[in-house]
Write a protein that holds these residues in place. Structure first.
Motif, PDB file in Angstrom:
ATOM      1  N   GLY A   4      52.078-106.960  26.289  1.00 46.66           N
ATOM      2  CA  GLY A   4      50.769-107.512  25.260  1.00 46.66           C
ATOM      3  C   GLY A   4      50.551-107.527  24.685  1.00 46.66           C
ATOM      4  N   THR A   5      50.591-106.061  23.990  1.00 52.95           N
ATOM      5  CA  THR A   5      50.288-105.071  22.823  1.00 52.95           C
ATOM      6  C   THR A   5      50.034-107.103  21.643  1.00 52.95           C
ATOM      7  OG1 THR A   5      51.332-103.637  23.386  1.00 52.95           O
ATOM      8  CG2 THR A   5      49.947-103.955  21.044  1.00 52.95           C
ATOM      9  N   PRO A   6      48.604-106.997  21.556  1.00 50.65           N
ATOM     10  CA  PRO A   6      48.258-107.572  20.178  1.00 50.65           C
ATOM     11  C   PRO A   6      49.111-107.649  18.811  1.00 50.65           C
ATOM     12  CG  PRO A   6      46.354-107.015  20.999  1.00 50.65           C
ATOM     13  CD  PRO A   6      47.134-106.004  21.886  1.00 50.65           C
ATOM     14  N   PRO A   7      49.639-108.203  17.791  1.00 55.69           N
ATOM     15  CA  PRO A   7      49.994-109.046  16.944  1.00 55.69           C
ATOM     16  C   PRO A   7      49.397-107.571  15.768  1.00 55.69           C
ATOM     17  CG  PRO A   7      49.653-111.178  17.411  1.00 55.69           C
ATOM     18  CD  PRO A   7      49.343-110.680  18.494  1.00 55.69           C
ATOM     19  N   GLY A   8      50.172-107.164  15.312  1.00 58.63           N
ATOM     20  CA  GLY A   8      49.318-106.493  14.001  1.00 58.63           C
ATOM     21  C   GLY A   8      49.245-104.409  15.088  1.00 58.63           C
ATOM     22  N   PHE A   9      48.556-104.968  15.632  1.00 54.76           N
ATOM     23  CA  PHE A   9      48.501-103.628  16.581  1.00 54.76           C
ATOM     24  C   PHE A   9      49.563-102.443  16.847  1.00 54.76           C
ATOM     25  CE2 PHE A   9      47.288-100.191  19.992  1.00 54.76           C
ATOM     26  CZ  PHE A   9      46.011 -99.973  19.873  1.00 54.76           C
ATOM     27  N   SER A  10      49.549-101.580  16.820  1.00 51.51           N
ATOM     28  CA  SER A  10      50.213-100.204  16.437  1.00 51.51           C
ATOM     29  C   SER A  10      49.660 -98.850  17.783  1.00 51.51           C
ATOM     30  CB  SER A  10      51.397 -99.433  15.773  1.00 51.51           C
ATOM     31  OG  SER A  10      50.839 -99.745  14.911  1.00 51.51           O
ATOM     32  N   LEU A  11      50.278 -98.159  18.529  1.00 53.82           N
ATOM     33  CA  LEU A  11      49.566 -97.506  18.742  1.00 53.82           C
ATOM     34  C   LEU A  11      50.290 -95.930  17.928  1.00 53.82           C
ATOM     35  CD1 LEU A  11      47.434 -96.033  21.444  1.00 53.82           C
ATOM     36  CD2 LEU A  11      49.252 -95.912  23.279  1.00 53.82           C
ATOM     37  N   ASP A  12      48.710 -94.986  17.604  1.00 50.01           N
ATOM     38  CA  ASP A  12      49.252 -93.923  17.308  1.00 50.01           C
ATOM     39  C   ASP A  12      50.351 -92.618  17.837  1.00 50.01           C
ATOM     40  OD1 ASP A  12      48.624 -91.441  16.918  1.00 50.01           O
ATOM     41  OD2 ASP A  12      47.676 -91.966  14.702  1.00 50.01           O
ATOM     42  N   PRO A  13      51.255 -92.739  17.434  1.00 49.06           N
ATOM     43  CA  PRO A  13      52.693 -91.610  18.195  1.00 49.06           C
ATOM     44  C   PRO A  13      51.545 -90.622  18.790  1.00 49.06           C
ATOM     45  CG  PRO A  13      53.458 -92.445  15.949  1.00 49.06           C
ATOM     46  CD  PRO A  13      51.424 -92.757  15.925  1.00 49.06           C
ATOM     47  N   ARG A  14      49.892 -90.132  18.281  1.00 51.00           N
ATOM     48  CA  ARG A  14      50.005 -88.548  19.123  1.00 51.00           C
ATOM     49  C   ARG A  14      48.969 -89.309  20.203  1.00 51.00           C
ATOM     50  NH1 ARG A  14      47.724 -87.128  13.421  1.00 51.00           N
ATOM     51  NH2 ARG A  14      47.354 -89.688  13.500  1.00 51.00           N
ATOM     52  N   ILE A  15      48.795 -90.439  20.470  1.00 51.17           N
ATOM     53  CA  ILE A  15      48.218 -90.843  21.868  1.00 51.17           C
ATOM     54  C   ILE A  15      49.518 -91.337  22.256  1.00 51.17           C
ATOM     55  CG2 ILE A  15      46.747 -92.273  22.442  1.00 51.17           C
ATOM     56  CD1 ILE A  15      45.579 -92.487  19.904  1.00 51.17           C
ATOM     57  N   GLU A  16      50.035 -91.847  22.064  1.00 49.72           N
ATOM     58  CA  GLU A  16      51.310 -92.636  22.733  1.00 49.72           C
ATOM     59  C   GLU A  16      52.059 -90.820  23.359  1.00 49.72           C
ATOM     60  OE1 GLU A  16      54.312 -95.845  22.964  1.00 49.72           O
ATOM     61  OE2 GLU A  16      53.621 -95.342  20.863  1.00 49.72           O
ATOM     62  N   GLY A  17      52.005 -90.068  22.434  1.00 48.41           N
ATOM     63  CA  GLY A  17      52.876 -88.991  23.195  1.00 48.41           C
ATOM     64  C   GLY A  17      52.257 -87.667  24.027  1.00 48.41           C
ATOM     65  N   ASP A  18      50.567 -87.901  24.091  1.00 49.16           N
ATOM     66  CA  ASP A  18      50.524 -87.211  24.155  1.00 49.16           C
ATOM     67  C   ASP A  18      49.234 -87.838  26.174  1.00 49.16           C
ATOM     68  OD1 ASP A  18      50.569 -85.229  22.960  1.00 49.16           O
ATOM     69  OD2 ASP A  18      48.895 -85.513  21.551  1.00 49.16           O
ATOM     70  N   SER A  19      49.647 -88.990  25.868  1.00 47.29           N
ATOM     71  CA  SER A  19      49.466 -89.815  27.577  1.00 47.29           C
ATOM     72  C   SER A  19      49.922 -90.634  27.511  1.00 47.29           C
ATOM     73  CB  SER A  19      47.829 -90.273  26.964  1.00 47.29           C
ATOM     74  OG  SER A  19      47.648 -91.206  26.027  1.00 47.29           O
ATOM     75  N   ARG A  20      49.459 -91.296  29.072  1.00 48.46           N
ATOM     76  CA  ARG A  20      50.169 -91.919  29.783  1.00 48.46           C
ATOM     77  C   ARG A  20      49.980 -93.324  30.379  1.00 48.46           C
ATOM     78  NH1 ARG A  20      52.776 -89.304  27.010  1.00 48.46           N
ATOM     79  NH2 ARG A  20      54.196 -87.291  28.253  1.00 48.46           N
ATOM     80  N   PRO A  21      50.500 -94.372  30.132  1.00 53.60           N
ATOM     81  CA  PRO A  21      50.279 -96.063  30.580  1.00 53.60           C
ATOM     82  C   PRO A  21      49.191 -96.405  31.566  1.00 53.60           C
ATOM     83  CG  PRO A  21      51.931 -96.315  30.216  1.00 53.60           C
ATOM     84  CD  PRO A  21      51.759 -94.697  29.511  1.00 53.60           C
ATOM     85  N   VAL A  22      48.280 -96.541  31.962  1.00 49.46           N
ATOM     86  CA  VAL A  22      48.140 -96.863  33.296  1.00 49.46           C
ATOM     87  C   VAL A  22      47.882 -98.440  33.793  1.00 49.46           C
ATOM     88  CG1 VAL A  22      45.600 -96.703  35.112  1.00 49.46           C
ATOM     89  CG2 VAL A  22      46.494 -94.559  33.983  1.00 49.46           C
ATOM     90  N   MET A  23      46.813 -99.039  32.412  1.00 52.45           N
ATOM     91  CA  MET A  23      46.968-100.574  32.861  1.00 52.45           C
ATOM     92  C   MET A  23      45.949-100.664  31.436  1.00 52.45           C
ATOM     93  SD  MET A  23      43.744-100.632  35.567  1.00 52.45           S
ATOM     94  CE  MET A  23      43.568-101.838  36.020  1.00 52.45           C
ATOM     95  N   TRP A  24      45.782-102.494  32.084  1.00 45.52           N
ATOM     96  CA  TRP A  24      45.886-103.024  30.223  1.00 45.52           C
ATOM     97  C   TRP A  24      44.086-103.532  31.055  1.00 45.52           C
ATOM     98  CZ3 TRP A  24      47.611-104.726  25.936  1.00 45.52           C
ATOM     99  CH2 TRP A  24      46.985-105.203  24.954  1.00 45.52           C
ATOM    100  N   LEU A  25      43.222-103.408  30.429  1.00 45.06           N
ATOM    101  CA  LEU A  25      41.883-103.384  30.937  1.00 45.06           C
ATOM    102  C   LEU A  25      41.106-105.219  30.637  1.00 45.06           C
ATOM    103  CD1 LEU A  25      39.552-100.008  31.146  1.00 45.06           C
ATOM    104  CD2 LEU A  25      41.010-101.072  32.983  1.00 45.06           C
ATOM    105  N   GLY A  26      41.463-105.388  29.273  1.00 46.12           N
ATOM    106  CA  GLY A  26      40.983-106.553  29.081  1.00 46.12           C
ATOM    107  C   GLY A  26      40.188-105.734  27.000  1.00 46.12           C
ATOM    108  N   LEU A  27      39.897-105.624  26.698  1.00 49.89           N
ATOM    109  CA  LEU A  27      40.010-105.033  25.131  1.00 49.89           C
ATOM    110  C   LEU A  27      40.971-103.936  24.883  1.00 49.89           C
ATOM    111  CD1 LEU A  27      39.498-104.475  21.911  1.00 49.89           C
ATOM    112  CD2 LEU A  27      37.047-103.767  23.179  1.00 49.89           C
ATOM    113  N   CYS A  28      40.727-102.384  25.868  1.00 49.20           N
ATOM    114  CA  CYS A  28      41.340-101.631  25.754  1.00 49.20           C
ATOM    115  C   CYS A  28      42.712-101.602  26.877  1.00 49.20           C
ATOM    116  CB  CYS A  28      40.790-100.378  26.322  1.00 49.20           C
ATOM    117  SG  CYS A  28      39.214-100.624  25.078  1.00 49.20           S
TER     118      CYS A  28
END
Length: 139
Positions: A4-28
């Motif tokens: 459900g990631t919005p168009p044009g958004f990409s997660l910084d690779p450092r955040i992606e590498g250093d953390s694990r997804p839990v859930m979608w809140l609304g904005l975040c």
């Protein structure tokens, strides 16, 4: 990143590498920092090109504030911690993200900050899953 990631958004690779997804809140997207020394969460507003809170629209600013408070309250309930630390530094990773950390007197590095304090200790998969489920229940 969660679906459900919005168009044009990409997660910084450092955040992606250093953390694990839990859930979608609304904005975040809510993520767990992969360092088991502290219950350490990261909120990432799903907006492309945003580096500062004031770059968000007023409505998104209000939503981010709401989600920070909701997650902080849930983290405190899930952990029974003494103190919640909230920070949005962005000096190393400029993409807007907010750290929410449960702290207790006597924990590693107390009362100083958790950033850059020794080598991280990655979560074991079962412990991370259990923590994420407890957090979701508290939210």
């Amino acid at each position: 990143m969660l679906p459900g990631t919005p168009p044009g958004f990409s997660l910084d690779p450092r955040i992606e590498g250093d953390s694990r997804p839990v859930m979608w809140l609304g904005l975040c997207e809510l993520r767990v920092q992969d360092d088991s020394r502290w219950p350490w969460l990261v909120l990432v507003p799903q907006r492309p090109g945003i580096t500062e809170m004031h770059d968000l629209t007023p409505l998104d600013q209000a939503m981010l504030t709401f989600e920070i408070a909701m997650v902080a309250k849930g983290l405190k309930a899930a952990t029974g911690c003494h103190k919640i630390n909230i920070a949005a530094l962005g000096n190393v990773v400029p993409q807007l993200h907010v750290h929410i950390v449960a702290r207790n007197e006597g924990d590693t590095g107390w009362p100083g900050p958790v950033f850059g304090l020794g080598p991280r200790e990655p979560w074991e998969a079962a412990a991370l899953s259990g923590f994420a489920e407890k957090l979701k229940a508290a939210l």
